[in-house]
Scaffold this active site. Structure first.
Site, PDB file in Angstrom:
ATOM      1  N   ASP A   1      47.710  44.082  30.906  1.00  0.00           N
ATOM      2  CA  ASP A   1      48.944  44.662  30.361  1.00  0.00           C
ATOM      3  C   ASP A   1      50.023  43.616  30.073  1.00  0.00           C
ATOM      4  O   ASP A   1      51.061  43.950  29.493  1.00  0.00           O
ATOM      5  CB  ASP A   1      49.553  45.669  31.366  1.00  0.00           C
ATOM      6  CG  ASP A   1      48.758  46.951  31.466  1.00  0.00           C
ATOM      7  OD1 ASP A   1      47.900  47.199  30.589  1.00  0.00           O
ATOM      8  OD2 ASP A   1      48.998  47.711  32.424  1.00  0.00           O
TER       9      ASP A   1
ATOM     10  N   LYS B   1      56.818  50.298  31.434  1.00  0.00           N
ATOM     11  CA  LYS B   1      56.175  50.998  30.309  1.00  0.00           C
ATOM     12  C   LYS B   1      55.571  52.308  30.792  1.00  0.00           C
ATOM     13  O   LYS B   1      55.252  52.474  31.989  1.00  0.00           O
ATOM     14  CB  LYS B   1      55.089  50.145  29.647  1.00  0.00           C
ATOM     15  CG  LYS B   1      53.878  49.790  30.524  1.00  0.00           C
ATOM     16  CD  LYS B   1      52.792  50.848  30.625  1.00  0.00           C
ATOM     17  CE  LYS B   1      51.690  50.461  31.604  1.00  0.00           C
ATOM     18  NZ  LYS B   1      50.882  51.561  32.109  1.00  0.00           N
TER      19      LYS B   1
HETATM   20  O1  C5P Z   1      43.767  43.275  34.028  1.00  0.00           O
HETATM   21  P1  C5P Z   1      44.272  43.830  35.307  1.00  0.00           P
HETATM   22  O2  C5P Z   1      44.331  42.786  36.395  1.00  0.00           O
HETATM   23  O3  C5P Z   1      45.567  44.558  35.182  1.00  0.00           O
HETATM   24  O4  C5P Z   1      43.209  44.912  35.752  1.00  0.00           O
HETATM   25  C1  C5P Z   1      43.168  45.422  37.064  1.00  0.00           C
HETATM   26  C2  C5P Z   1      41.852  46.146  37.261  1.00  0.00           C
HETATM   27  O5  C5P Z   1      41.838  47.340  36.466  1.00  0.00           O
HETATM   28  C3  C5P Z   1      40.639  45.375  36.821  1.00  0.00           C
HETATM   29  O6  C5P Z   1      40.170  44.557  37.862  1.00  0.00           O
HETATM   30  C4  C5P Z   1      39.650  46.484  36.512  1.00  0.00           C
HETATM   31  O7  C5P Z   1      39.101  47.013  37.713  1.00  0.00           O
HETATM   32  C5  C5P Z   1      40.549  47.566  35.928  1.00  0.00           C
HETATM   33  N1  C5P Z   1      40.628  47.510  34.458  1.00  0.00           N
HETATM   34  C6  C5P Z   1      39.532  47.867  33.689  1.00  0.00           C
HETATM   35  N2  C5P Z   1      39.615  47.809  32.329  1.00  0.00           N
HETATM   36  C7  C5P Z   1      40.763  47.427  31.725  1.00  0.00           C
HETATM   37  C8  C5P Z   1      41.889  47.062  32.479  1.00  0.00           C
HETATM   38  C9  C5P Z   1      41.786  47.111  33.852  1.00  0.00           C
HETATM   39  O8  C5P Z   1      38.491  48.240  34.207  1.00  0.00           O
HETATM   40  N3  C5P Z   1      40.809  47.392  30.398  1.00  0.00           N
END
Ligand code: C5P
Length: 319
Positions: A138, A11
């Site tokens: 995501d 994406k």
């Molecule tokens: O959800 P995911 O594991 O992909 O997120 C990775 C990191 O990105 C999280 O630990 C956080 O530090 C940051 N993040 C965030 N806010 C979001 C998505 C991700 O702060 N909405």
């Protein structure tokens, strides 16, 4: 039973707006995401040994429970209460790693779709969505794909208002990434908070106002074919661009592409893309910039937008 093949598309973010900080420590986002025809493939076979094994042709990827594919498989069999289910999974990697293209999230979504079928779990889309949201922000989007507005942590999905859901914009995309550079997503959000945290919105009413602005704004109109493409906003680009030389260089190169409608970074980077009115224009720009992109060490892909996320592929033809 023949091996089951699942496609896991990359994406790009056509919009990434950081609204504020949530009580759970994640950021409250307003995004527009779009799947591309650049995709990994997962090949799945059932096993009788209750083991979940992962093999891949990609260097540097973990194949144990640090890989989201393995975590997705474990969560799914736990959810259906059948710990004896096993699978041998092969990942054919094409999406660059650590690139802001949701490659790992899309692989996890593909594992959920494929194993739900392979194991005959019969979970409905909403149940897969719930597992996906527990794996990463995501991953739910990667199940659906297409053009979607994504709110909350990224897991609250809405179709583009007024657009036919299966239709993808007929844009050309020239995507580039430096193979030796990757950006950590937690680092990018952490840096964003350091730089912009004092100006984050705080009330739900303010968040709702920004969501409405995106639903009714010029980007949504342009993606419905009702106006010119506006400047693309990515709040993480503002954070990453000053720190990562190859992002600055790549953006400067793409801005010189003839016929480009817009140029931006995807997600937390360092992938960059330019959008064109049609796929042939992206191919022409690729030819125009090929020598300079290669000299600066970039890999490049000409892509089209697609209308679906992780999905089962038809059986490969028998030899
Ligand atoms: O959800 P995911 O594991 O992909 O997120 C990775 C990191 O990105 C999280 O630990 C956080 O530090 C940051 N993040 C965030 N806010 C979001 C998505 C991700 O702060 N909405």
């Amino acid at each position: 039973m023949p091996d089951l093949r699942v496609t896991a598309p990359a994406k790009i973010n056509l919009h990434l707006e950081v609204l504020g900080l949530r009580p759970d420590g994640f950021h409250e986002l307003a995004m527009v995401m779009q799947t591309l025809d650049l995709a990994d493939t997962l090949v799945l076979a059932p096993t009788a040994d209750a083991a979940i094994s992962l093999r891949t042709d990609a260097e540097g990827l973990p194949t144990d429970a640090d890989n989201l594919i393995v975590r997705a498989a474990e969560q799914l069999r736990q959810r259906v209460g059948l710990p004896e289910l096993g699978a041998a999974i092969r990942l054919e990697k094409r999406i660059p790693i650590g690139a802001g293209l949701a490659g790992g999230s899309s692989d996890a979504a593909a594992a959920l779709v494929g194993l739900n079928e392979l194991w005959g779990c019969g979970l409905a889309a909403a149940e897969l969505h719930a597992i996906a949201a527990s794996l990463g922000s995501d991953v739910p989007y990667c199940l659906e794909g297409g053009t979607r507005l994504c709110f909350g942590r990224g897991e609250i999905l809405e179709p583009l208002p007024g657009a036919a859901s299966a239709e993808a914009p007929d844009l050309g995309v020239l995507l580039i990434k430096h193979p030796e550079v990757s950006v950590s997503t937690p680092w990018a959000y952490g840096r964003c908070r350091e730089l912009r945290g004092d100006f984050y919105l705080e009330s739900e009413a303010d968040f709702a106002q920004r969501r409405d602005a995106l639903r009714c704004g010029p980007l949504a109109a342009a993606l419905r074919g009702e106006g010119p493409l506006p400047h693309l906003r990515n709040d993480l680009q503002v954070v990453v661009e000053p720190e990562v030389v190859s992002v600055r260089e790549g953006l400067a190169l793409l801005r010189r592409a003839e016929g480009a409608l817009a140029v931006a970074m995807s997600g937390s980077g360092p992938s960059l893309f330019a959008l064109f009115p049609e796929p042939a224009a992206a191919e022409a720009a690729h030819r125009q910039l090929a020598a300079e992109l290669a000299a600066a060490g970039f890999e490049a892909w000409c892509c089209r937008c697609t209308g679906s996320g992780a999905s089962l592929l038809p059986d490969a033809p028998q030899p």
